[in-house]
Design a protein around this motif. Structure first.
Motif, PDB file in Angstrom:
ATOM      1  N   ASP A 156       0.452  -1.118   0.479  1.00 25.51           N
ATOM      2  CA  ASP A 156       0.200  -0.633  -0.024  1.00 25.51           C
ATOM      3  C   ASP A 156       0.961   2.025  -0.134  1.00 25.51           C
ATOM      4  O   ASP A 156       0.406   2.683  -0.755  1.00 25.51           O
ATOM      5  CB  ASP A 156      -1.191   0.072   1.179  1.00 25.51           C
ATOM      6  N   THR A 157       2.313   1.523   0.204  1.00 26.23           N
ATOM      7  CA  THR A 157       2.760   1.755   0.723  1.00 26.23           C
ATOM      8  C   THR A 157       4.232   2.137  -0.121  1.00 26.23           C
ATOM      9  O   THR A 157       4.913   3.166  -1.152  1.00 26.23           O
ATOM     10  CB  THR A 157       3.064   2.718   2.199  1.00 26.23           C
ATOM     11  N   ILE A 158       4.867   1.806  -0.401  1.00 27.58           N
ATOM     12  CA  ILE A 158       6.261   1.158  -0.966  1.00 27.58           C
ATOM     13  C   ILE A 158       6.251   1.210  -2.198  1.00 27.58           C
ATOM     14  O   ILE A 158       7.054   2.066  -3.016  1.00 27.58           O
ATOM     15  CB  ILE A 158       7.142   0.545  -0.592  1.00 27.58           C
ATOM     16  N   TYR A 159       5.196  -0.148  -2.997  1.00 28.77           N
ATOM     17  CA  TYR A 159       4.769  -0.219  -4.534  1.00 28.77           C
ATOM     18  C   TYR A 159       4.888   1.546  -4.632  1.00 28.77           C
ATOM     19  O   TYR A 159       5.620   1.476  -6.227  1.00 28.77           O
ATOM     20  CB  TYR A 159       4.006  -0.899  -4.674  1.00 28.77           C
ATOM     21  N   VAL A 188       4.225  12.091  -1.111  1.00 20.86           N
ATOM     22  CA  VAL A 188       5.251  12.605   0.562  1.00 20.86           C
ATOM     23  C   VAL A 188       5.309  12.395   1.759  1.00 20.86           C
ATOM     24  O   VAL A 188       5.627  12.525   2.733  1.00 20.86           O
ATOM     25  CB  VAL A 188       5.481  13.881  -0.160  1.00 20.86           C
ATOM     26  N   ALA A 189       3.303  12.696   1.842  1.00 10.07           N
ATOM     27  CA  ALA A 189       3.202  12.871   3.572  1.00 10.07           C
ATOM     28  C   ALA A 189       4.097  11.278   4.302  1.00 10.07           C
ATOM     29  O   ALA A 189       4.858  11.239   5.251  1.00 10.07           O
ATOM     30  CB  ALA A 189       1.962  13.260   3.622  1.00 10.07           C
ATOM     31  N   GLN A 190       3.680  10.097   3.373  1.00  6.55           N
ATOM     32  CA  GLN A 190       4.518   9.442   4.411  1.00  6.55           C
ATOM     33  C   GLN A 190       5.646   8.931   4.094  1.00  6.55           C
ATOM     34  O   GLN A 190       6.106   8.167   4.827  1.00  6.55           O
ATOM     35  CB  GLN A 190       3.901   7.773   2.998  1.00  6.55           C
ATOM     36  N   VAL A 191       6.675   9.515   3.166  1.00  9.41           N
ATOM     37  CA  VAL A 191       7.608   9.486   3.129  1.00  9.41           C
ATOM     38  C   VAL A 191       8.655  10.137   4.314  1.00  9.41           C
ATOM     39  O   VAL A 191       9.338   9.694   4.947  1.00  9.41           O
ATOM     40  CB  VAL A 191       8.761   9.800   2.357  1.00  9.41           C
ATOM     41  N   VAL A 264      15.448   7.267   3.140  1.00 14.58           N
ATOM     42  CA  VAL A 264      14.415   6.767   3.070  1.00 14.58           C
ATOM     43  C   VAL A 264      14.158   5.965   2.106  1.00 14.58           C
ATOM     44  O   VAL A 264      14.443   5.670   0.693  1.00 14.58           O
ATOM     45  CB  VAL A 264      12.947   7.404   3.234  1.00 14.58           C
ATOM     46  N   VAL A 265      13.757   4.440   2.182  1.00 13.42           N
ATOM     47  CA  VAL A 265      13.618   3.857   1.294  1.00 13.42           C
ATOM     48  C   VAL A 265      12.302   3.792   0.526  1.00 13.42           C
ATOM     49  O   VAL A 265      11.057   4.164   1.154  1.00 13.42           O
ATOM     50  CB  VAL A 265      12.948   2.098   1.414  1.00 13.42           C
ATOM     51  N   PHE A 266      12.423   3.545  -1.192  1.00 13.71           N
ATOM     52  CA  PHE A 266      11.628   4.077  -2.302  1.00 13.71           C
ATOM     53  C   PHE A 266      11.449   2.791  -2.842  1.00 13.71           C
ATOM     54  O   PHE A 266      11.982   1.739  -2.722  1.00 13.71           O
ATOM     55  CB  PHE A 266      12.063   5.308  -2.969  1.00 13.71           C
TER      56      PHE A 266
END
Length: 266
Positions: A156-159, A188-191, A264-266
């Protein structure tokens, strides 16, 4: 989702499932539209990912989308990645991407593009259909995510974050603009949330401008510096792609230096 008055980035909730699906749909749609417009000479252009051309990047994204839609494919790639990391010098993510790209080695550029179109349309639904008990599974440490991260966080976030940043990469490689999307703010907010969860430096007031921009505080206590930067440029910095950010700042230069080193992991 993210108001500009948020004080601590880590207080943001993890992306909910409905928002995650909506974000995946708009990001994959924007990616598919971009890839459909690639010209023959653009497929071989280098990207900001070392060793990757536009073709490599699209093949990786097609493979990732296929894995979202077809769990058996994701399992095959992850087994190869795990075995590769045990035997070789690279990370599981490196071997995972290599496997996705190798699956498409015999395809023409146009066929890779059409493959991306097919799986990009199916990936959001595939993620949404993943059973809850699977999503709750914790990922192993060698996955490279923070301790306790679950498959739900990955899907839900990383992909979606990966697609978002690779659209920036593709735009830069081809000299085109990256189309803004409704997912910008949440991505952006989750990063920044992840940055704050791992941050061990002094408190920083951070304002990002442009698509997905907002204002947050990271770190404990009273902020020792106020930093302003373009949001897309800062995302590239946190991903390790660039050190070109000015990081316009008022306050402690040591904190600014720590922010520049953060990843941060992308």
């Amino acid at each position: 989702m993210t108001p500009t008055t948020i004080r601590r980035a880590r207080e943001l909730p993890e992306t909910d499932r409905a928002t995650a699906r909506a974000n995946a749909e708009v990001e994959y749609r924007a990616l598919a539209e971009f890839v459909a417009a690639l010209t023959p000479d653009e497929w071989g252009r280098p990207t900001d990912c070392t060793g990757w051309t536009v073709r490599h990047m699209v093949a990786h994204l097609a493979g990732a989308a296929q894995g979202c839609a077809r769990p058996s494919v994701a399992l095959r790639h992850n087994v190869k990645a795990t075995v590769g990391a045990l035997r070789g010098p690279l990370t599981p993510v490196d071997y995972l991407c290599a496997s996705q790209i190798a699956d498409r080695a015999a395809l023409s550029d146009g066929e890779v593009g059409r493959d991306l179109q097919q799986w990009a349309a199916l990936a959001p639904g595939g993620i949404a259909a993943t059973p809850g008990f699977v999503l709750r599974q914790r990922l192993p440490r060698f996955a490279g995510l923070r301790p306790g991260a679950t498959l739900r966080y990955l899907f839900d976030t990383i992909y979606t974050r990966d697609v978002w940043l690779h659209r920036v990469d593709l735009a830069r490689a081809t000299g085109r603009s990256r189309a803004a999307s409704a997912a910008d703010t949440e991505v952006v907010a989750q990063v920044i949330r992840d940055l704050d969860l791992e941050w061990d430096g002094p408190a920083v007031d951070l304002t990002l401008t442009g698509p997905g921009g907002g204002s947050w505080t990271i770190g404990e206590g009273a902020p020792v510096v106020h930093v302003r930067e373009d949001g897309v440029a800062f995302m590239r910095l946190l991903s390790g792609r660039s050190d070109e950010c000015r990081l316009d700042a008022e306050g402690d230069p040591v904190a600014v230096a720590a922010l520049r080193r953060a990843r941060v992991v992308f």
